[in-house]
Design an enzyme around this catalytic site. Structure first.
Site, mmCIF file in Angstrom:
data_model
loop_
_atom_site.group_PDB
_atom_site.id
_atom_site.type_symbol
_atom_site.label_atom_id
_atom_site.label_comp_id
_atom_site.label_asym_id
_atom_site.label_seq_id
_atom_site.Cartn_x
_atom_site.Cartn_y
_atom_site.Cartn_z
ATOM 1 N N ARG A 40 0.833 -1.207 0.000
ATOM 2 C CA ARG A 40 0.000 0.000 0.000
ATOM 3 C C ARG A 40 0.866 1.255 0.000
ATOM 4 N NH1 ARG A 40 -2.611 1.582 5.433
ATOM 5 N NH2 ARG A 40 -0.412 2.044 5.697
ATOM 6 N N LYS A 60 -9.105 -13.650 16.184
ATOM 7 C CA LYS A 60 -10.442 -13.977 16.691
ATOM 8 C C LYS A 60 -10.415 -14.039 18.215
ATOM 9 C CE LYS A 60 -13.637 -17.159 14.314
ATOM 10 N NZ LYS A 60 -14.221 -16.180 13.436
ATOM 11 N N ARG A 71 -19.983 -24.866 16.932
ATOM 12 C CA ARG A 71 -20.909 -24.923 15.787
ATOM 13 C C ARG A 71 -20.438 -25.907 14.727
ATOM 14 N NH1 ARG A 71 -20.711 -19.489 15.913
ATOM 15 N NH2 ARG A 71 -19.583 -19.281 13.946
ATOM 16 N N GLU A 154 -6.212 -15.874 7.143
ATOM 17 C CA GLU A 154 -7.215 -15.662 6.093
ATOM 18 C C GLU A 154 -7.212 -14.194 5.678
ATOM 19 O OE1 GLU A 154 -11.644 -17.137 5.557
ATOM 20 O OE2 GLU A 154 -11.626 -15.205 6.575
HETATM 21 P P1 0O2 Z 1 -16.453 -13.431 12.079
HETATM 22 O O1 0O2 Z 1 -17.233 -12.941 13.252
HETATM 23 O O2 0O2 Z 1 -16.382 -12.425 10.970
HETATM 24 O O3 0O2 Z 1 -15.101 -13.950 12.452
HETATM 25 P P2 0O2 Z 1 -16.913 -23.038 5.856
HETATM 26 O O4 0O2 Z 1 -17.599 -22.140 4.888
HETATM 27 O O5 0O2 Z 1 -17.852 -23.709 6.803
HETATM 28 O O6 0O2 Z 1 -15.956 -23.983 5.212
HETATM 29 P P3 0O2 Z 1 -15.936 -20.715 7.290
HETATM 30 O O7 0O2 Z 1 -14.909 -20.618 8.359
HETATM 31 O O8 0O2 Z 1 -17.280 -20.153 7.614
HETATM 32 O O9 0O2 Z 1 -15.975 -22.207 6.814
HETATM 33 O O10 0O2 Z 1 -15.304 -20.036 6.013
HETATM 34 P P4 0O2 Z 1 -15.651 -18.762 5.188
HETATM 35 O O11 0O2 Z 1 -16.860 -18.960 4.349
HETATM 36 O O12 0O2 Z 1 -14.367 -18.433 4.482
HETATM 37 O O13 0O2 Z 1 -16.011 -17.647 6.281
HETATM 38 C C1 0O2 Z 1 -15.041 -17.079 7.076
HETATM 39 C C2 0O2 Z 1 -15.399 -15.663 7.397
HETATM 40 O O14 0O2 Z 1 -15.878 -14.977 6.241
HETATM 41 C C3 0O2 Z 1 -16.515 -15.486 8.410
HETATM 42 O O15 0O2 Z 1 -16.023 -15.645 9.691
HETATM 43 C C4 0O2 Z 1 -16.963 -14.053 8.093
HETATM 44 O O16 0O2 Z 1 -16.008 -13.106 8.550
HETATM 45 C C5 0O2 Z 1 -16.900 -14.055 6.585
HETATM 46 N N1 0O2 Z 1 -18.177 -14.516 6.037
HETATM 47 C C6 0O2 Z 1 -18.417 -15.687 5.409
HETATM 48 N N2 0O2 Z 1 -19.698 -15.769 5.035
HETATM 49 C C7 0O2 Z 1 -20.292 -14.626 5.407
HETATM 50 C C8 0O2 Z 1 -21.628 -14.109 5.280
HETATM 51 O O17 0O2 Z 1 -22.518 -14.729 4.740
HETATM 52 N N3 0O2 Z 1 -21.857 -12.870 5.806
HETATM 53 C C9 0O2 Z 1 -20.887 -12.134 6.409
HETATM 54 N N4 0O2 Z 1 -21.210 -10.933 6.881
HETATM 55 N N5 0O2 Z 1 -19.623 -12.606 6.558
HETATM 56 C C10 0O2 Z 1 -19.334 -13.827 6.060
HETATM 57 P P5 0O2 Z 1 -17.003 -15.977 10.915
HETATM 58 O O18 0O2 Z 1 -16.243 -16.773 11.906
HETATM 59 O O19 0O2 Z 1 -18.269 -16.605 10.402
HETATM 60 O O20 0O2 Z 1 -17.362 -14.603 11.521
#
Ligand code: 0O2
Length: 253
Positions: A40, A60, A71, A154
């Site tokens: 950047r 986290k 979960r 990530e």
């Molecule tokens: P937080 O509170 O942001 O940390 P999987 O899909 O089951 O293989 P995972 O870990 O859900 O596994 O992977 P994914 O899809 O890469 O999601 C990781 C993170 O991406 C999430 O972390 C969110 O930060 C974001 N994310 C994924 N899907 C969504 C969504 O539908 N809406 C929003 N707003 N964010 C999303 P966390 O731990 O869920 O939440």
């Protein structure tokens, strides 16, 4: 009743392991953050355009790790978390335009000490709820005193419009849990389409501005100046000429 000494010792060991684990995630995050900040700042200082609007990062929280592990049925052990939870260390990069996302992605993937272990393209294939973002899971080597640990981080890359949508959706989910009212789900889906439409419009405008700058630099005149209109054919010829120059053809020194 007193807790047996062996149980206290086992709990202390588990807490110590967890602390150590989170510490290595923090180191991995810092290593990768430095790389992104370097990119950047280099863009800011040297180039006339910077694809990175904003960078955020977080490890986290323990509560969130425990909640997600429960979960998804991930064992709450250092090995279980290393193998089953890829977003304990997370970086979010916001870009102005969709094309910037690919640019930043390529710059990171091209770095020889980073290993891309997984790529989830929720932009080409958005989630059914409307979520859009590019997720890159990297392994970053962290040099500790007695070993090198490959830490998983990530990186989420998205546009400002995608980020706006995701933040609101996240808040709504936090508020309602799994019982988000149907009409809100529908509205969020529609809002995601509007955000994508906005991204497409902004990209078109951005492309036109880039083209304008390129033509202006090549010709020394303002292509849109009404006082000196450039005939369409001349404009096309100019465009072709500068394209050839850019591709390293005629006119190259
Ligand atoms: P937080 O509170 O942001 O940390 P999987 O899909 O089951 O293989 P995972 O870990 O859900 O596994 O992977 P994914 O899809 O890469 O999601 C990781 C993170 O991406 C999430 O972390 C969110 O930060 C974001 N994310 C994924 N899907 C969504 C969504 O539908 N809406 C929003 N707003 N964010 C999303 P966390 O731990 O869920 O939440």
């Amino acid at each position: 009743m007193d807790t047996p000494t062996s149980e206290v010792a086992a709990t202390s060991a588990r807490i110590r392991d967890m602390r150590r684990l989170l510490m290595t995630y923090r180191f991995g995050l810092d290593e990768l953050m430095t790389k992104i900040v370097v990119l950047r700042d280099e863009f800011r200082e040297i180039r006339d355009y910077n694809p990175i609007e904003h960078i955020g990062s977080r490890v986290k929280s323990i509560e969130s790790i425990i909640g997600k592990a429960q979960r998804k049925g991930i064992p709450l052990t250092p090995d279980g978390l290393r193998e089953g939870m890829f977003d304990i260390a997370g970086i979010r990069i916001t870009c102005g335009f969709v094309s910037d996302i690919t640019r930043v992605r390529d710059l990171l993937v091209g770095q020889s000490d980073l290993t891309l272990v997984e790529e989830r393209d929720y932009i080409t294939h958005g989630k059914p709820n409307g979520y859009k973002s590019l997720h890159l899971i990297f392994q970053v080597p962290v040099f500790l005193s007695d070993r090198v640990e490959n830490v998983t981080v990530e990186v989420q890359i998205r546009t400002i419009a995608m980020d706006f949508w995701a933040s609101l959706e996240h808040k709504i989910h936090y508020k309602y849990g799994h019982d988000v009212p149907k009409h809100l789900i529908t509205e969020l889906r529609l809002a995601s389409d509007v955000a994508s439409q906005l991204d497409r419009s902004m990209e078109r405008i951005h492309d036109e501005v880039l083209e304008y700058t390129r033509l202006q630099q090549a010709s020394g005149v303002d292509p849109y100046d009404e006082a000196f209109p450039i005939p369409t054919m001349a404009l096309e010829a100019l465009r072709e000429m500068t394209d050839v120059q850019r591709e390293g053809g005629a006119g190259e020194q």
